[in-house]
Design an enzyme around this catalytic site. Sequence first.
Site, PDB file in Angstrom:
ATOM      1  N   GLY A  14     -37.379  -0.918 -16.363  1.00  0.00           N
ATOM      2  CA  GLY A  14     -37.013  -1.369 -15.021  1.00  0.00           C
ATOM      3  C   GLY A  14     -36.092  -0.391 -14.316  1.00  0.00           C
ATOM      4  CB  ALA A  17     -40.594   5.019 -13.261  1.00  0.00           C
ATOM      5  CB  SER A  41     -33.361  -3.653 -22.428  1.00  0.00           C
ATOM      6  OG  SER A  41     -32.114  -3.545 -23.032  1.00  0.00           O
ATOM      7  CB  ALA A  52     -31.967  14.144  -3.609  1.00  0.00           C
ATOM      8  CE  LYS A  80     -33.295  16.539   0.044  1.00  0.00           C
ATOM      9  NZ  LYS A  80     -33.768  16.336  -1.324  1.00  0.00           N
ATOM     10  N   PRO A  98     -35.939  23.756   4.450  1.00  0.00           N
ATOM     11  CG  PRO A  98     -36.650  24.609   6.498  1.00  0.00           C
ATOM     12  CD  PRO A  98     -36.412  25.002   5.071  1.00  0.00           C
ATOM     13  CG  LEU A 336     -37.020   9.938 -16.177  1.00  0.00           C
ATOM     14  CD1 LEU A 336     -35.602   9.478 -16.501  1.00  0.00           C
ATOM     15  CD2 LEU A 336     -37.006  11.396 -15.748  1.00  0.00           C
ATOM     16  CB  THR A 347     -40.314  17.138  -7.646  1.00  0.00           C
ATOM     17  OG1 THR A 347     -39.555  17.710  -8.702  1.00  0.00           O
ATOM     18  CG2 THR A 347     -40.585  18.165  -6.588  1.00  0.00           C
ATOM     19  CB  ILE A 349     -38.340   9.709  -6.541  1.00  0.00           C
ATOM     20  CG1 ILE A 349     -37.087   9.335  -7.354  1.00  0.00           C
ATOM     21  CG2 ILE A 349     -38.831   8.523  -5.721  1.00  0.00           C
ATOM     22  CD1 ILE A 349     -35.894   8.902  -6.541  1.00  0.00           C
TER      23      ILE A 349
END
Lengths: 510, 410
Positions: A14, A17, A41, A52, A80, A98, A336, A347, A349
């Site tokens: 949880g 991801a 958990s 970010a 951002k 940018p 992950l 990158t 997310i």
Amino acid sequence: MTVKPIRSVTIVGGGTAGWMTAAAMSKIFADHDLKIALIESEQIGTVGVGEATIPQILLFNRMLGIDENAFIKATQATFKLGIEFEGWRRQGHSYLHPFGSYGSDMDGVMFHHFWLNARQRGYEVELPEFCLQVLAAREGRFLRPVPNAKNSPLGHIAYAFQFDAGLYAKYLRDYAEARGVERIEGRVEHTSLHPENGHLASVSLQDGREYSADFFIDCSGFRGLLIEQALETGYEDWSDWLPCNRALAVPSERVRAPDPFTRSTARPAGWQWHIPLQHRTGNGHVYCSDHMRDDEAAAILLDNLEGRALRDPIQLRFVTGHRRKFWNRNVLAIGLAAGFMEPLESTSIHLIQSGIARLMTLFPDRSFNPADIEEYNRLTLQEYEYVRDFLVLHYRQTERDDSEFWRRCRNLPMTDHLARKLELYRTNGRVYREKDELFNETSWLAVMDGQGVVPEGHHPLVASLGEMEVDARLEQILSVIRASADHMPRHEEFIAQHCAAEPDLLSENV
Amino acid sequence: MTRPIRRIAILGSGLEAVLAEFVLAQRTGLEVARYSESNTPALSAAHSVLTPQALQQLEHAGLSLRDLLGLPGSLPTLGARLSKEGQTRCRPFGPCGLDWAGTGFHHHWLRARHGGLAVPYAAFSPAYRAMQENRFAPPDRRNRIGALQHESGLHVHPAALFDRLAQARQAHPIHPGLDVDADLIIDAREVTPGLERAETGIVQPCSEWTCEVGELHVSIPLRGETLEQRIAPASPTTAILPPWTGNRVSIGQAAHAGPCLPGLAVERLLFELDLLIELMPDAACDPAETLEYNRIWIEEMKEVDALVSLYLDVENPRASERLQMFQHRGYVRSLDTSLVTESDWISHALALGHIPRHHDPLSHRLDDSRLKLELGQLLQKVNTVSGEFPPFAVYLEAIDKALGRAEETA
Ligand SMILES: Cc1cc2nc3c(=O)[nH]c(=O)nc-3n(C[C@H](O)[C@H](O)[C@H](O)COP(=O)(O)OP(=O)(O)OC[C@H]3O[C@@H](n4cnc5c(N)ncnc54)[C@H](O)[C@@H]3O)c2cc1C
């Protein structure tokens, strides 16, 4: 023909991801007979970093139908416009990557060729001056794209967010639970496989509860509870390309108005991030343990905070790379659990988001067609490889030789893809993007120019315009961009007006 | 720093050479000279179909649709009618149906078909009924259905197009011992079979493709005559080789003589010119650009060859892989190529009667009754729109009037 639809999906984990996947599936499979459960958990917790993002996140939010201002308030987010790289090319030098383009393309030729033409004749204005996002970031300004201003740079302001990872997961959890996702609190202790086909049959919790499902999504973080510990999929180690393997993260007090950009500052054996949020600043130091001890890394991090540290730094250890298969049998890994590359270009997310999108396209039925799984794995690997090459560019193209780490970086191995991109840029300033590549031409251009790669020539068609015409066009573009930047309000004023987080939330989270 | 390219020489006496000369001169502003080995142009029916994409690119180079419509013989087209093993299906240009709930329309159609729907996929484009009933209307806002807009192309007489492009441009003769003075030499010499004409057929807004054993036979109606083309497998020696070495690059047939589908021949040439302009090197012709050109070009040609092989019953591993995946679940992997796209594979495969066994399960985000309703309503709108298209002959008369040539009739 009989389709045997998936009836139940269990997500293990949880963190960002897990809840992004649960939220997306709850939206897409609304009105559909699919049971979605998520096991997490509290005792284990999440990595708690990942703050970010890049502009593609707007598409994800739009797909969920989220109100952007409400989302910003709930996650203490700021806007951002890009990432500043300080000391990456050499000490004392900085540039911004940018989220927007430079100048405007003319006669089908990319703008920077006109600039290169002038530059090769001694023109002094630097490329970044032609990008609205760069000017706005430097001056702390922000504005959302102005509707119906198609011919103005103000109509094309690309942006992303910097947010509190914990609040983001909570926000998505509320969203998913409201749409029927069942949250199960508990620690997964055992997994069992089907004896005939080796598919994952069920997971059991510490307290003995057992959950089975047709399809499992492993969002359990670095440990890869299902994809690795249960299915032994294997991991592809990319440390030769990207040798950093540790990070220390610490939040600090906010002491000034938040910048509308993330900062990455090169350090002797890695780099430090600075992510300004509404209620605090996120900081971290990514480094390579071959070249720096943990206590040295912590000292560097703490000595370079703008405000007081709000707790002790937490350490994260990682090996850059990816699972040999992102999807194995009836288990798909996202986040992950699937793989990791350092957050230099924010990158991860996005890779979660694109994994979800790809899953939706190739969503299986209970026959789990191997061709679909293979296709998912192929596309995901390709995406990872493109991101990796872009990250390697930052390290390899450095002029720094002031530490063992940076000398090592200058000799990092290069893939054919990266070598080709560099060669094309070096000769005549060509920048090409593969069709499914995440980073566009502007990104490659920004980093190649920022890291000091100088093309020998430019697109030959520019020469046929004549020098005076080229110079006049450059001056005109420059003045339009300058005027557009002047039109933008300050970042903190924009937030105060549209999406300031509630004061009680502020105090609660500091 | 080397100097930029100033002079381009094009070798060839056919349509591909004049097209290259025209586009490069218009779009680059460089000096472009053509060298021809013959005074009579080499022409082929392969160049008589201009797809909607080709029309757009020609417009970009300064050749407007109005210009092309005014050429003798030009006839608007909505796509192709394809006959195979006694079955006839349509493949209109442009999209069919609408993507609902984030899922491609063909998946929804497949699901309905597996549930008993008899209406063909192509019927979800207004062009389908128009082809059946010999009607025509160009795409515009009035016949748009939400995001669904049909598209139109043009059949042109290669000789008329040649004359239009070669107007006021003198080719230099090629003779033994000629030393071509140019920074870049483009070889556009075609090996063309010449033009085959049929009896004047019916004037209709589509071409007719007939799949015979190992061969594709195409009839392309023009005003006043019909051109014929027979497309057969390439000889085994037709390999895909890098077209650019040093300061010499081959384009069109001179680069790859393999078979090409009608419409793709011109599209391919325009694509090559576009890529050439994009990657135009300096006079030294640096290998970085030529290698990149070759890399992209080879990938495009392999995809073209794979698609063509569907029609000619020849072994092609790439085509088999695409088809296998498609037949399994209606999915075509995302492609890096621009000449042949995922949606091209879908429309060609369906037109050839390859119906996938499964559809994307996400189609079920629309429940059965909602899907039925949406399909029914869409079909009704499509039929209403195409029913309002004027008869083809009426449309052609209107065009003649607009172009001020009332004497020509359909
Ligand atoms: C140093 C660092 C900086 C980063 N910065 C950025 C950034 O700026 N931008 C960006 O896009 N990404 C960034 N990332 C990546 C980003 O943090 C992750 O992609 C994101 O947080 C997703 O993590 P996750 O959900 O996969 O894993 P986690 O957050 O680790 O979540 C794992 C979940 O699994 C659960 N779990 C684990 N084991 C069990 C078990 N046995 N039983 C039950 N539950 C279990 C945990 O409780 C938790 O809920 C960064 C990562 C690192 C390491």
